[in-house]
Design an enzyme around this catalytic site. Structure first.
Site, PDB file in Angstrom:
ATOM      1  CB  SER A 170      -0.633  -0.149   1.222  1.00 52.38           C
ATOM      2  OG  SER A 170      -1.407   1.216   1.233  1.00 52.38           O
TER       3      SER A 170
ATOM      4  CE1 TYR B  95      -3.736  -2.275   5.215  1.00 48.31           C
ATOM      5  CE2 TYR B  95      -3.238   0.409   4.951  1.00 48.31           C
ATOM      6  CZ  TYR B  95      -3.845  -0.996   4.243  1.00 48.31           C
ATOM      7  OH  TYR B  95      -3.534  -0.996   2.866  1.00 48.31           O
TER       8      TYR B  95
END
Ligand SMILES: NC(=O)c1ccc[n+]([C@@H]2O[C@H](COP(=O)([O-])OP(=O)(O)OC[C@H]3O[C@@H](n4cnc5c(N)ncnc54)[C@H](OP(=O)(O)O)[C@@H]3O)[C@@H](O)[C@H]2O)c1
Length: 278
Positions: free
Chosen positions: A134, A147
């Site tokens: 990401s 995360y």
């Protein structure tokens, strides 16, 4: 036994993974698609893609899937570690068992799959491991500590693996999506709301929620990531990393930005998102 390339795509019941499975299949790859919600992959079944129940946190489930692929095709050429979700909320307020679950899916899940396919790839002296990280694997954001930590870790694991596996003929490639239309944002927003919408982090949580809303509005189609995975999987000389999707250009700017500039960027983005959503 098949002469076509064989791929396993995790997290194929939705969003990016579903698009990756379709696109590899269109490119002539024999695709095995895994996720927990098998009924959500009927569209892939209809295309002739083999869909399998797969929970990346369960070693037996992982072993069963890889054994089946090897017994049916005699090889594994491409592993796409895509399964993942965003556990959002202030670090102080996220229970540790939820933090462990986040790592169990986003990091250890990927590692389980890698361990499971490597004996076959070593035997072939070829293979590609493609890890979907990401923008958050390079740039932190508030209310996303676990995360972000899981994706930073997957980036580091991938860089190590690239060096370790290169002498064995196996390539490791990272794909870093920006904001992409999928179930991700709603799941992340639900976690954020449940954990930090009330209490001492409320103002920061509200800003983070506004950023999520705006990011969702401008999100790119999953196929932009599927196209990158096609290149990572099939081009003769793949790059070590690819990025695409709304907002992912910030990764280029990041190289020239100090930590304080990044922190400032988040304040500006958070305030702008709140104004936009009001
Ligand atoms: N969308 C974005 O803006 C964005 C941006 C950057 C990175 N990413 C990353 O891209 C990847 C795909 O996300 P997405 O956007 O496509 O989200 P999504 O629509 O929520 O899809 C996530 C997929 O992961 C699967 N999954 C979750 N837990 C799993 C488990 N324990 N075992 C097996 N599969 C599991 C889900 O399937 P089941 O629930 O059926 O198992 C689903 O198919 C994730 O790693 C995410 O972090 C997304």
């Amino acid at each position: 036994m098949t002469h076509r390339k064989v791929a396993l795509v995790t997290g194929a019941s939705s969003g990016i993974g579903n698009a990756i499975a379709r696109s590899l299949h269109r490119n002539g790859v024999t695709v095995y698609a895994g996720a927990r919600r098998v009924s959500r992959m009927n569209d892939l079944d209809d295309l002739g893609i083999t869909t399998l129940a797969l929970d990346v946190t369960d070693p037996i489930s992982v072993e069963k899937v890889v054994d089946r692929i090897v017994s049916e095709t005699g090889r594994v050429d491409i592993l796409v570690n895509n399964a993942g979700y965003g556990l959002l909320g202030a670090l102080e307020e996220v229970p540790m068992d939820q933090a462990r679950d986040q790592f169990d899916v986003n990091l250890f899940g990927a590692a389980r799959l890698i361990q499971s396919v490597l004996p076959m790839m070593r035997q072939q002296h070829s293979g590609r491991i493609i890890n979907i990280t990401s923008v958050d694997g390079k740039i932190a954001q508030p209310m996303a500590s676990w995360y972000v930590a899981s994706k930073f870790a997957l980036e580091g694991l991938s860089d190590t693996l690239r060096l370790e596996l290169e002498p064995l003929g196996i390539q490791t490639i990272v794909v870093e999506p920006g904001s992409i239309q999928s179930e991700w944002a709603d799941i992340a927003a639900d976690h954020l709301k449940a954990t930090s919408a009330q209490g001492p982090y409320r103002p920061t949580a509200n800003r983070a929620a506004a950023v999520l809303t705006v990011a969702k509005q401008f999100a790119s189609q999953p196929r932009v990531i599927a196209r990158l995975v096609d290149r990572a999987a099939l081009s003769r000389r793949p790059k070590t990393r690819y990025h695409a999707g709304a907002g992912s250009q910030v990764l280029v700017a990041r190289r020239f930005m100090s930590d304080k500039m990044i922190d400032h960027m988040w304040h500006v983005v958070g305030e702008a998102a709140q104004r936009f959503t009001h």
